[in-house]
Write a protein that holds these residues in place. Structure first.
Motif, PDB file in Angstrom:
ATOM      1  N   LYS A  42       0.821  -1.144  -0.098  1.00 62.59           N
ATOM      2  CA  LYS A  42      -0.044   0.095   0.002  1.00 62.59           C
ATOM      3  C   LYS A  42       0.966   1.307  -0.057  1.00 62.59           C
ATOM      4  CE  LYS A  42      -4.118   1.441   2.425  1.00 62.59           C
ATOM      5  NZ  LYS A  42      -4.894   1.319   3.611  1.00 62.59           N
ATOM      6  N   ILE A  43       0.541   2.234  -0.778  1.00 65.66           N
ATOM      7  CA  ILE A  43       1.442   3.512  -0.693  1.00 65.66           C
ATOM      8  C   ILE A  43       0.529   4.444  -0.040  1.00 65.66           C
ATOM      9  CG2 ILE A  43       2.596   5.154  -2.190  1.00 65.66           C
ATOM     10  CD1 ILE A  43       3.587   2.032  -2.282  1.00 65.66           C
ATOM     11  N   GLU A  44       1.048   5.369   0.605  1.00 64.80           N
ATOM     12  CA  GLU A  44       0.286   6.397   1.063  1.00 64.80           C
ATOM     13  C   GLU A  44       1.193   7.705   1.258  1.00 64.80           C
ATOM     14  OE1 GLU A  44      -1.618   5.902   4.857  1.00 64.80           O
ATOM     15  OE2 GLU A  44      -2.963   4.434   3.902  1.00 64.80           O
ATOM     16  N   LEU A  47      16.082  -6.044   6.170  1.00 66.37           N
ATOM     17  CA  LEU A  47      15.289  -4.755   5.969  1.00 66.37           C
ATOM     18  C   LEU A  47      14.959  -3.602   7.171  1.00 66.37           C
ATOM     19  CD1 LEU A  47      13.597  -3.917   3.645  1.00 66.37           C
ATOM     20  CD2 LEU A  47      11.554  -5.129   4.829  1.00 66.37           C
ATOM     21  N   VAL A  48      15.117  -4.311   8.342  1.00 64.07           N
ATOM     22  CA  VAL A  48      14.798  -3.553   9.572  1.00 64.07           C
ATOM     23  C   VAL A  48      16.190  -2.812   9.597  1.00 64.07           C
ATOM     24  CG1 VAL A  48      14.792  -3.597  12.054  1.00 64.07           C
ATOM     25  CG2 VAL A  48      13.462  -4.794  10.723  1.00 64.07           C
ATOM     26  N   ASP A  49      17.175  -3.259   9.251  1.00 63.41           N
ATOM     27  CA  ASP A  49      18.553  -2.608   9.471  1.00 63.41           C
ATOM     28  C   ASP A  49      18.741  -1.405   8.282  1.00 63.41           C
ATOM     29  OD1 ASP A  49      19.255  -4.132  11.663  1.00 63.41           O
ATOM     30  OD2 ASP A  49      20.286  -5.508  10.379  1.00 63.41           O
ATOM     31  N   GLU A  50      17.993  -1.606   7.275  1.00 58.92           N
ATOM     32  CA  GLU A  50      18.139  -0.502   6.093  1.00 58.92           C
ATOM     33  C   GLU A  50      17.748   0.989   6.906  1.00 58.92           C
ATOM     34  OE1 GLU A  50      19.486  -0.754   3.309  1.00 58.92           O
ATOM     35  OE2 GLU A  50      20.021  -2.720   3.875  1.00 58.92           O
ATOM     36  N   PRO A  51      18.527   1.919   6.298  1.00 61.18           N
ATOM     37  CA  PRO A  51      18.292   3.423   6.579  1.00 61.18           C
ATOM     38  C   PRO A  51      16.739   4.032   6.284  1.00 61.18           C
ATOM     39  CG  PRO A  51      19.746   3.482   4.889  1.00 61.18           C
ATOM     40  CD  PRO A  51      19.607   2.073   5.359  1.00 61.18           C
ATOM     41  N   TYR A  52      16.142   3.214   5.031  1.00 61.22           N
ATOM     42  CA  TYR A  52      14.623   3.716   4.728  1.00 61.22           C
ATOM     43  C   TYR A  52      13.858   2.899   5.369  1.00 61.22           C
ATOM     44  CZ  TYR A  52      15.508  -0.588   1.930  1.00 61.22           C
ATOM     45  OH  TYR A  52      15.831  -1.965   1.542  1.00 61.22           O
ATOM     46  N   PHE A  53      14.097   1.922   6.358  1.00 59.09           N
ATOM     47  CA  PHE A  53      13.018   1.314   7.070  1.00 59.09           C
ATOM     48  C   PHE A  53      12.614   2.382   8.321  1.00 59.09           C
ATOM     49  CE2 PHE A  53      12.105  -0.569  11.042  1.00 59.09           C
ATOM     50  CZ  PHE A  53      11.140  -1.228  10.941  1.00 59.09           C
ATOM     51  N   VAL A  54      11.334   2.630   8.377  1.00 61.99           N
ATOM     52  CA  VAL A  54      10.801   3.710   9.413  1.00 61.99           C
ATOM     53  C   VAL A  54      10.407   2.841  10.649  1.00 61.99           C
ATOM     54  CG1 VAL A  54       9.163   5.443   9.671  1.00 61.99           C
ATOM     55  CG2 VAL A  54      10.039   5.175   7.592  1.00 61.99           C
ATOM     56  N   LYS A  55       9.444   1.910  10.367  1.00 56.20           N
ATOM     57  CA  LYS A  55       8.861   1.190  11.695  1.00 56.20           C
ATOM     58  C   LYS A  55       8.030   0.125  11.435  1.00 56.20           C
ATOM     59  CE  LYS A  55       4.816   4.377  11.770  1.00 56.20           C
ATOM     60  NZ  LYS A  55       4.079   5.283  12.949  1.00 56.20           N
ATOM     61  N   TYR A 105       3.834   0.693   2.647  1.00 57.06           N
ATOM     62  CA  TYR A 105       3.465  -0.362   3.584  1.00 57.06           C
ATOM     63  C   TYR A 105       3.615  -1.469   3.098  1.00 57.06           C
ATOM     64  CZ  TYR A 105       2.045   3.847   5.846  1.00 57.06           C
ATOM     65  OH  TYR A 105       1.818   4.974   6.620  1.00 57.06           O
ATOM     66  N   ILE A 106       4.314  -2.454   3.460  1.00 58.03           N
ATOM     67  CA  ILE A 106       4.484  -3.679   2.873  1.00 58.03           C
ATOM     68  C   ILE A 106       4.228  -4.822   3.897  1.00 58.03           C
ATOM     69  CG2 ILE A 106       6.884  -3.772   2.967  1.00 58.03           C
ATOM     70  CD1 ILE A 106       6.767  -5.766   0.270  1.00 58.03           C
ATOM     71  N   TRP A 107       3.214  -5.741   3.575  1.00 54.38           N
ATOM     72  CA  TRP A 107       2.911  -6.850   4.473  1.00 54.38           C
ATOM     73  C   TRP A 107       3.740  -7.945   3.709  1.00 54.38           C
ATOM     74  CZ3 TRP A 107      -1.471 -10.805   3.078  1.00 54.38           C
ATOM     75  CH2 TRP A 107      -1.381 -11.844   3.968  1.00 54.38           C
ATOM     76  N   LEU A 108       4.878  -8.302   4.613  1.00 51.78           N
ATOM     77  CA  LEU A 108       6.191  -8.889   4.164  1.00 51.78           C
ATOM     78  C   LEU A 108       5.842 -10.383   3.981  1.00 51.78           C
ATOM     79  CD1 LEU A 108       9.037  -8.943   3.398  1.00 51.78           C
ATOM     80  CD2 LEU A 108       9.889  -9.373   5.543  1.00 51.78           C
ATOM     81  N   SER A 109       4.745 -10.878   4.965  1.00 55.90           N
ATOM     82  CA  SER A 109       4.688 -12.333   5.088  1.00 55.90           C
ATOM     83  C   SER A 109       3.649 -12.624   3.652  1.00 55.90           C
ATOM     84  CB  SER A 109       3.685 -12.661   6.284  1.00 55.90           C
ATOM     85  OG  SER A 109       4.542 -12.746   7.373  1.00 55.90           O
ATOM     86  N   GLY A 110       2.776 -11.712   3.241  1.00 58.03           N
ATOM     87  CA  GLY A 110       1.929 -11.843   2.117  1.00 58.03           C
ATOM     88  C   GLY A 110       2.793 -11.762   0.900  1.00 58.03           C
ATOM     89  N   ALA A 111       3.586 -10.775   0.990  1.00 56.93           N
ATOM     90  CA  ALA A 111       4.633 -10.497  -0.171  1.00 56.93           C
ATOM     91  C   ALA A 111       5.588 -11.766  -0.364  1.00 56.93           C
ATOM     92  CB  ALA A 111       5.437  -9.145  -0.286  1.00 56.93           C
ATOM     93  N   ALA A 151       2.827  -4.363   9.013  1.00 54.47           N
ATOM     94  CA  ALA A 151       3.699  -3.945   7.838  1.00 54.47           C
ATOM     95  C   ALA A 151       4.787  -3.331   7.972  1.00 54.47           C
ATOM     96  CB  ALA A 151       2.443  -3.185   6.825  1.00 54.47           C
ATOM     97  N   PHE A 152       5.584  -3.538   7.282  1.00 58.14           N
ATOM     98  CA  PHE A 152       6.982  -2.563   7.131  1.00 58.14           C
ATOM     99  C   PHE A 152       6.659  -1.198   6.626  1.00 58.14           C
ATOM    100  CE2 PHE A 152       8.651  -6.896   7.847  1.00 58.14           C
ATOM    101  CZ  PHE A 152       9.654  -6.651   8.370  1.00 58.14           C
ATOM    102  N   VAL A 153       6.901  -0.208   7.158  1.00 56.62           N
ATOM    103  CA  VAL A 153       6.789   1.037   6.699  1.00 56.62           C
ATOM    104  C   VAL A 153       7.974   1.372   6.292  1.00 56.62           C
ATOM    105  CG1 VAL A 153       6.326   3.398   7.054  1.00 56.62           C
ATOM    106  CG2 VAL A 153       5.074   1.566   8.397  1.00 56.62           C
TER     107      VAL A 153
END
Length: 161
Positions: free
Chosen positions: A64-66, A103-111, A71-77, A129-131
């Motif tokens: 989902k894009i906002e 992914l969590v360690d990347e600088p573009y990961f928000v929360k 927002y990515i539901w990683l399990s689904g993807a 979801a990963f933001v």
């Protein structure tokens, strides 16, 4: 004798310093290798996700894009990506936990956040979801976001007709 002990002591100190230096080099190389592996893994993942979005195998049910956030539901993807990766490469896919960790360690990961995603049969389900901050992410992520945006606009237009 004093001179001999001085030389022995100097040699021991030199050996310790060299040993510490070699440990530092080994640790640095391991960090570089781990960093390269994570970038490599995520690059494969994002490239394949981009392809799966273009083939409409992934979409609003997983991504989902906002605004500037994806927002990515990683399990689904991951559920769509893993069989595709195995078919494409003949290799076992990276495990979901590793992708999450990198992914969590990347600088573009928000929360992490709870977001409603579209269900196939209609309606919505709340998922974890990963933001992702799109402007800070690799170009492939921006391409995925653009594809999702344009697909959403097309879907809204079709529904309106």
């Amino acid at each position: 004798m004093k001179s001999f002990l001085k030389n022995v002591f100097a040699n021991i100190v030199a050996i310790l310093i060299i040993g510490m230096f070699l440990l530092w080099v080994e640790r640095s190389c391991q960090e570089i290798k781990q960093s390269a592996e994570s970038e490599h893994m995520l690059n494969h993942f994002w490239g394949d996700v981009s392809y799966l979005v273009s083939e409409e195998k992934l979409g609003p049910g997983q991504i989902k894009i906002e605004g500037e956030y994806m927002y990515i539901w990683l399990s689904g993807a991951y559920g769509a990506w893993a069989p595709y990766y195995k078919q494409k490469t003949g290799k076992e896919p990276f495990d979901e936990h590793s992708i999450r960790k990198y992914l969590v360690d990347e600088p573009y990961f928000v929360k992490m956040d709870r977001i409603y995603f579209d269900n196939k049969g209609g309606g919505k389900s709340q998922r974890r979801a990963f933001v992702i901050n799109i402007p800070a992410a690799p170009e492939t992520v921006a391409e995925i976001a653009e594809s999702i945006r344009s697909d959403t606009i097309k879907r809204l237009y079709r529904d309106w007709e």
